[in-house]
Write a protein that holds these residues in place. Structure first.
Motif, PDB file in Angstrom:
ATOM      1  N   ASP A   1     -29.334 -10.674  -6.121  1.00 60.74           N
ATOM      2  CA  ASP A   1     -30.680 -10.894  -5.578  1.00 60.74           C
ATOM      3  C   ASP A   1     -31.519 -11.627  -6.630  1.00 60.74           C
ATOM      4  O   ASP A   1     -31.129 -11.695  -7.801  1.00 60.74           O
ATOM      5  CB  ASP A   1     -31.303  -9.523  -5.257  1.00 60.74           C
ATOM      6  CG  ASP A   1     -32.562  -9.616  -4.402  1.00 60.74           C
ATOM      7  OD1 ASP A   1     -32.925 -10.725  -3.981  1.00 60.74           O
ATOM      8  OD2 ASP A   1     -33.184  -8.567  -4.160  1.00 60.74           O
TER       9      ASP A   1
ATOM     10  N   TYR B   1     -25.982   1.286  -0.783  1.00 64.68           N
ATOM     11  CA  TYR B   1     -26.233   0.094  -1.608  1.00 64.68           C
ATOM     12  C   TYR B   1     -26.271   0.540  -3.057  1.00 64.68           C
ATOM     13  O   TYR B   1     -27.071   1.411  -3.413  1.00 64.68           O
ATOM     14  CB  TYR B   1     -27.564  -0.486  -1.155  1.00 64.68           C
ATOM     15  CG  TYR B   1     -28.241  -1.550  -1.973  1.00 64.68           C
ATOM     16  CD1 TYR B   1     -28.511  -1.393  -3.339  1.00 64.68           C
ATOM     17  CD2 TYR B   1     -28.693  -2.720  -1.372  1.00 64.68           C
ATOM     18  CE1 TYR B   1     -29.173  -2.374  -4.065  1.00 64.68           C
ATOM     19  CE2 TYR B   1     -29.368  -3.691  -2.097  1.00 64.68           C
ATOM     20  CZ  TYR B   1     -29.604  -3.500  -3.446  1.00 64.68           C
ATOM     21  OH  TYR B   1     -30.279  -4.448  -4.158  1.00 64.68           O
TER      22      TYR B   1
ATOM     23  N   ASN C   1     -29.762   2.444  -2.698  1.00 68.87           N
ATOM     24  CA  ASN C   1     -30.519   2.319  -1.465  1.00 68.87           C
ATOM     25  C   ASN C   1     -29.659   2.886  -0.341  1.00 68.87           C
ATOM     26  O   ASN C   1     -28.429   2.764  -0.371  1.00 68.87           O
ATOM     27  CB  ASN C   1     -30.887   0.865  -1.163  1.00 68.87           C
ATOM     28  CG  ASN C   1     -31.929   0.337  -2.157  1.00 68.87           C
ATOM     29  OD1 ASN C   1     -32.765   1.081  -2.636  1.00 68.87           O
ATOM     30  ND2 ASN C   1     -31.847  -0.937  -2.470  1.00 68.87           N
TER      31      ASN C   1
ATOM     32  N   ARG D   1     -29.247   1.935   2.640  1.00 66.21           N
ATOM     33  CA  ARG D   1     -29.286   0.955   3.734  1.00 66.21           C
ATOM     34  C   ARG D   1     -28.793  -0.394   3.252  1.00 66.21           C
ATOM     35  O   ARG D   1     -28.592  -0.602   2.062  1.00 66.21           O
ATOM     36  CB  ARG D   1     -30.752   0.815   4.159  1.00 66.21           C
ATOM     37  CG  ARG D   1     -31.563   0.526   2.882  1.00 66.21           C
ATOM     38  CD  ARG D   1     -32.970   0.185   3.057  1.00 66.21           C
ATOM     39  NE  ARG D   1     -33.615   0.086   1.760  1.00 66.21           N
ATOM     40  CZ  ARG D   1     -33.620  -0.996   0.990  1.00 66.21           C
ATOM     41  NH1 ARG D   1     -33.019  -2.099   1.400  1.00 66.21           N
ATOM     42  NH2 ARG D   1     -34.198  -0.987  -0.191  1.00 66.21           N
TER      43      ARG D   1
ATOM     44  N   GLY E   1     -29.222  -4.133   2.023  1.00 58.47           N
ATOM     45  CA  GLY E   1     -30.270  -4.801   1.249  1.00 58.47           C
ATOM     46  C   GLY E   1     -30.816  -5.994   2.006  1.00 58.47           C
ATOM     47  O   GLY E   1     -30.161  -6.575   2.867  1.00 58.47           O
ATOM     48  N   ASP E   2     -32.029  -6.341   1.658  1.00 56.40           N
ATOM     49  CA  ASP E   2     -32.680  -7.510   2.255  1.00 56.40           C
ATOM     50  C   ASP E   2     -33.248  -8.324   1.103  1.00 56.40           C
ATOM     51  O   ASP E   2     -34.122  -7.824   0.394  1.00 56.40           O
ATOM     52  CB  ASP E   2     -33.802  -7.021   3.180  1.00 56.40           C
ATOM     53  CG  ASP E   2     -34.411  -8.142   4.003  1.00 56.40           C
ATOM     54  OD1 ASP E   2     -34.207  -9.319   3.654  1.00 56.40           O
ATOM     55  OD2 ASP E   2     -35.113  -7.848   4.987  1.00 56.40           O
TER      56      ASP E   2
ATOM     57  N   GLU F   1     -29.834  -9.335   0.689  1.00 56.40           N
ATOM     58  CA  GLU F   1     -28.386  -9.346   0.427  1.00 56.40           C
ATOM     59  C   GLU F   1     -27.586  -9.471   1.727  1.00 56.40           C
ATOM     60  O   GLU F   1     -26.558 -10.170   1.783  1.00 56.40           O
ATOM     61  CB  GLU F   1     -27.959  -8.056  -0.293  1.00 56.40           C
ATOM     62  CG  GLU F   1     -28.319  -8.007  -1.762  1.00 56.40           C
ATOM     63  CD  GLU F   1     -29.696  -7.417  -2.025  1.00 56.40           C
ATOM     64  OE1 GLU F   1     -30.496  -7.311  -1.071  1.00 56.40           O
ATOM     65  OE2 GLU F   1     -29.963  -7.065  -3.187  1.00 56.40           O
TER      66      GLU F   1
END
Ligand code: AMP
Ligand code: GLY
Length: 421
Positions: free
Chosen positions: A212, A269, A285, A287, A289-290, A292
């Motif tokens: 990221d 994550y 995380n 969930r 990734g954003d 990713e």
């Protein structure tokens, strides 16, 4: 098969596009989605944190499968509530989502189970935290315990900065309840790697690694953001390092969560730093990734819904998960001024072709207009990383909206990996 996806950003758009590849999927609902996602799913105006509204919608519309993507509804128990209503889900229950919801929980978990991470102390009393900072080494890292939209981490270069961060979290309540307790931890150095994984609580299947770019400005300057771009796979993450991470981090984490009576099912994550002393966990995380997801899922060759259902059914060990050996790059096109202050409502012109995930858009007079800080995730897949980066920026050139801002150096650090050896 009717599928519901909770959330409304670029990550959710990437998940939805991938789910659509499965021919048995007849309808996808996005709650709430956004005006760009509306091209690929039926968007319904239910907020991602409205758990009762989500459950009611799922039941009324006979939804067969739900994917809960963002952290808040997971921590609030969206999966627990959907399961109780008989809806099969992808995502951890609240008692496992705490691995992201409380940094104190995750740090104590790592300490108890010997999972490598930065040394730390936790505080619920501000005076004790300030007293500790009298002698603690700097730079140091101050983290709010709870969720803070990715902004609850301060890297303090001096003791004064550290004290100011402690006061803003614990006295001024900058992050509300999330900052009532804090973690003060050792500053680590090294390349960062994001590894998303599928896990059904027993088996863990890492996805393609990624990198990221969290800071707003070129050369990793400026404020932290939700993420300004990604590349995959991450060239720093070699096969040997991957094997070390599996043995020292991934499997021990999955087993630790089971041992605690909190089996984690969903996407876990691992935010890692490759330090001179080996890979260490920076954060978990609960969930995808954003942003990713916008580079990882396009490289998935297996059917996403099948893999997700194997997670739900705890049969992941028997489910092959195949990846392309190509490369992906995603450049986030944001509104000028993000993450601090920005204007919205500018018309967006998109090219006919290209892999573009829509993160923040609304509709005005029948046109797509900017509707958030992060607006688009402009993505390209190619045989090499330099080509993927080149193609992503070529696609950026074919997009237009006034007030657009993006980093020009997505992937530059990754391209240095080979030279650094
Ligand atoms: P997070 O919101 O937890 O992802 O943290 C934001 C960023 O802060 C991470 O991506 C790292 O770059 C940095 N960071 C967090 N913890 C540490 C640490 N212990 N040492 C150095 N950098 C850190
Ligand atoms: N891109 C980092 C995150 O999703 O938290």
């Amino acid at each position: 098969m009717k599928v519901l996806v909770v959330g409304g950003g670029g990550r959710e758009h990437a998940i939805i596009k991938k789910l659509r590849e499965n021919p048995t999927v007849t309808e996808i609902f996005a709650l709430p989605g956004n005006a760009g996602i509306a091209r690929d799913a039926t968007c319904v105006a239910v907020a991602a944190t409205d758990i009762d509204g989500i459950v009611a919608f799922a039941v009324q519309n006979a939804v067969d499968y739900a994917v809960v993507a963002p952290d808040d509804p997971l921590v609030l128990g969206a999966v627990d509530a959907l399961e109780a209503a008989g809806v099969a889900c992808f995502g951890p229950r609240a008692n496992a989502a705490i691995i992201e919801g409380s940094k104190i929980f995750s740090k104590n978990l790592m300490k108890r189970y010997g999972i490598p991470t930065a040394r730390y102390e936790t505080f619920s009393d501000m005076d004790q935290a300030l007293a500790y900072m009298e002698s603690a080494p700097v730079p140091t890292v101050i983290k709010a315990d709870g969720l803070a939209l990715g902004k609850g981490v301060v890297i303090a270069q001096t003791r004064d900065e550290a004290r100011a961060a402690i006061r803003s979290m614990m006295q001024d309540k900058k992050f509300g309840k999330s900052g009532e307790q804090i973690v003060i931890e050792e500053f680590l150095t090294g390349p960062e790697v994001s590894v998303l994984s599928f896990t059904d609580g027993h088996t863990v299947v890492p996805m393609v690694s990624s990198m990221d770019h969290k800071r707003a400005g070129d050369g990793d300057t400026g404020p932290n953001t939700g993420g300004m771009g990604t590349i995959a796979p991450n060239p720093y993450y070699t096969k040997e390092i991957a094997e070390t991470c599996m043995q020292t981090i991934f499997l021990p984490t999955i087993r630790a969560m089971c041992a605690e009576g909190r089996p984690f099912k969903g996407c876990l994550y691992f935010g890692l730093m490759l330090t001179p002393d080996g890979p260490k966990v920076i954060e978990y995380n609960c969930r995808f990734g954003d942003p990713e997801t916008q580079v990882v899922l396009p490289l998935l060759e297996s059917d996403l819904l099948t893999v997700m259902q194997a997670v739900t059914n705890e049969t992941l060990a028997d489910c092959p998960v195949r990846w392309s050996d190509r490369h992906a790059a995603c450049v986030i096109m944001a509104s000028e001024g993000y993450p601090v202050q920005y204007e919205k409502g500018y018309p967006i012109t998109l090219p006919e072709q290209g892999l573009i995930f829509i993160a923040g858009a609304a509709e005005k007079d029948g046109r797509l207009v900017t509707g958030g800080g992060r607006v688009l995730g402009v993505t390209a897949i190619a045989d090499t990383l330099p080509q993927a980066i080149h193609d992503a920026y070529a696609l950026v050139d074919a997009v237009h909206f006034d007030n657009a801002y993006y980093r020009r150096d997505i992937g530059a650090r990754a391209l240095m990996a080979k030279e650094e050896g």
